[in-house]
Write an enzyme that holds these catalytic residues in place. Sequence first.
Site, short mmCIF file in Angstrom:
data_model
loop_
_atom_site.label_atom_id
_atom_site.label_comp_id
_atom_site.label_asym_id
_atom_site.label_seq_id
_atom_site.Cartn_x
_atom_site.Cartn_y
_atom_site.Cartn_z
CB THR A 150 -0.92 0.00 1.24
OG1 THR A 150 -1.81 -1.10 1.11
CG2 THR A 150 -1.73 1.27 1.36
CB THR A 156 0.48 -4.27 6.33
OG1 THR A 156 -0.76 -4.25 5.63
CG2 THR A 156 1.05 -2.87 6.43
CG ASP A 157 -2.46 -7.84 3.31
OD1 ASP A 157 -2.88 -7.15 4.27
OD2 ASP A 157 -2.98 -7.82 2.18
CB THR A 189 -1.06 -20.63 22.00
OG1 THR A 189 -2.38 -20.20 22.40
CG2 THR A 189 -0.13 -19.43 22.05
CD GLN A 190 -7.02 -21.76 17.96
OE1 GLN A 190 -7.95 -21.05 18.32
NE2 GLN A 190 -7.20 -22.99 17.52
CB CYS A 191 -3.53 -17.00 23.02
SG CYS A 191 -4.78 -18.04 23.77
N1 ASP Z 1 -2.51 -5.72 0.31
C1 ASP Z 1 -1.48 -4.83 0.76
C2 ASP Z 1 -0.19 -5.65 0.83
O1 ASP Z 1 0.01 -6.36 1.76
C3 ASP Z 1 -1.81 -4.26 2.07
C4 ASP Z 1 -0.79 -3.32 2.64
O2 ASP Z 1 0.24 -3.05 2.11
O3 ASP Z 1 -1.07 -2.80 3.73
O4 ASP Z 1 0.61 -5.57 -0.06
#
Ligand code: ASP
Length: 363
Positions: free
Chosen positions: A33, A109-110, A298-300
Site C-alpha cells: 500500500t 502489511t498483509d 497457541t492461537q492466543c
Molecule cells: N494488500 C497490501 C499488501 O500487503 C496491504 C498493505 O500493504 O497494507 O501488499
Amino acid sequence: MPKGFSGYRSDMKFTFDTKTEKSSILLIYTGGTIGMKADPVEQTLKPFDFSQILEEVPELGKFAYRIDSCTFDPVIDSADIEPKLWQKTVRLIDERYEEYDGFVILHGTDTMAYSASALSFMIEGLTKPVIFTGSQLPVGAARTDGKENLVSAVEIAADKDPQGHAIVPEVCICFGNSLMRGNRTSKVSSENFRAFRSGNFPLLAEAGISIRYDRANIRRPDDWSRRPVFHTELDTRVSILKIHPGITPQVVRNILCGPETRAVIIETYGSGNAPTKEWFLDIIEEGIAMGKIILNVTQCLAGSVDMGLYATGKKLRDAGVLCGYDCTTEGALAKLFYLMGISEDNAFVARELDKNLRGEITK
Ligand code: ASP
C-alpha cells in the site's frame, strides 16, 4: 542506479549530502500500500513507480545519509509474496552487505510478519539493521502513516552507538511508532495505524520526540567483525492446522498425514490444548508414526504453550508433539522452512526447534 542490482528494476540512486554522510542505507521496495495509488478506472489500489514515493517523502533529504534504492520487478501486493522472493532479498542483502550500514524493506502489511520472520532465520549473525515497514494508507494520501513509518525506519536503520555499531542489528518491523522484533510480530488490524503486535516480547524501541531504544532487549552479535551466514535453502513442506470446535477426523487426517507434508504446525487453544477425543490423538500418533514433525503453537495473541499444564496438552506431548513455546505462527512457519531447508534429518530439526535461535521464543 547503483550497479549490479540484478533482478531488480532499474531504479534511481538518490544521495543526500554525501560530504557529511553519516550512514548509508539501502531501501528495497517490494510493493504494498505504501507505494500504491488509486486507479480511477478499476477503482482499486495499484502499485506505482517508486520514484514517486521519494517525491512524496522529501523529509528523507533532511538526514545526512546516503540512501540508495532498488525496486522489485514487478512490485507486488504482499499477498503474492513467495519464499523465492525472500531468497532474492536475502541474496541482495548478502551481495550488498558491506556497502550499507542498514537495510529498509518497504513491504505490504498483509504478509510483513511472515517475511520479517523468514529473514530473521535466513540471516544468521546479523550485525546490521534490516527494518521492514509499510503503511495502511498510500504515501500520497493526506493522512498517510507511510511517511512517519518510513522516516522512522530509515533513522533506526542508520542509528549507531559511539563505537560505530548498529543500535538494532536485528530484523524488525517498524510500524505505528513501534519497533518490534520481526519474528515476534503478527498483523492484528487491517485498519488501525498500529497494525502489528508483538504479544510476547517488549517493543525494541518507541518513536516519540526521539527514538527510545530498549537496549536490554535488543540482540547483539557475539562478534561484530564476523560476516553473517546467509541461508537461502528453504523447505516449504509445512501445513498449518487450526483447531476449532467441530473439526472432523477427515480434515485433521488430510492435513496431518498428507504425503507432501513434512511438518505440521497445530494452532491449539490457550496454553496448548487440543481435543482429547480418541480419534484426534489416534491421528496425531499416526502422523508421528509417519515421521511428521508436529509443532504446537497457541492461537492466543499472547502467552505460551505449556504441554504440562492440562491433561489435554500432556496427551499431545506424550504422543510426540513438540512444544512451540510462545512462538507466533509466522515465526514457527519461518523456523521450520529454515531448519528443514538446512537438514533432511527430522531429529536435528526437532532439537533446533526447541532452541531460541533468533529471539523468537522465550526459554
Ligand atoms: N494488500 C497490501 C499488501 O500487503 C496491504 C498493505 O500493504 O497494507 O501488499
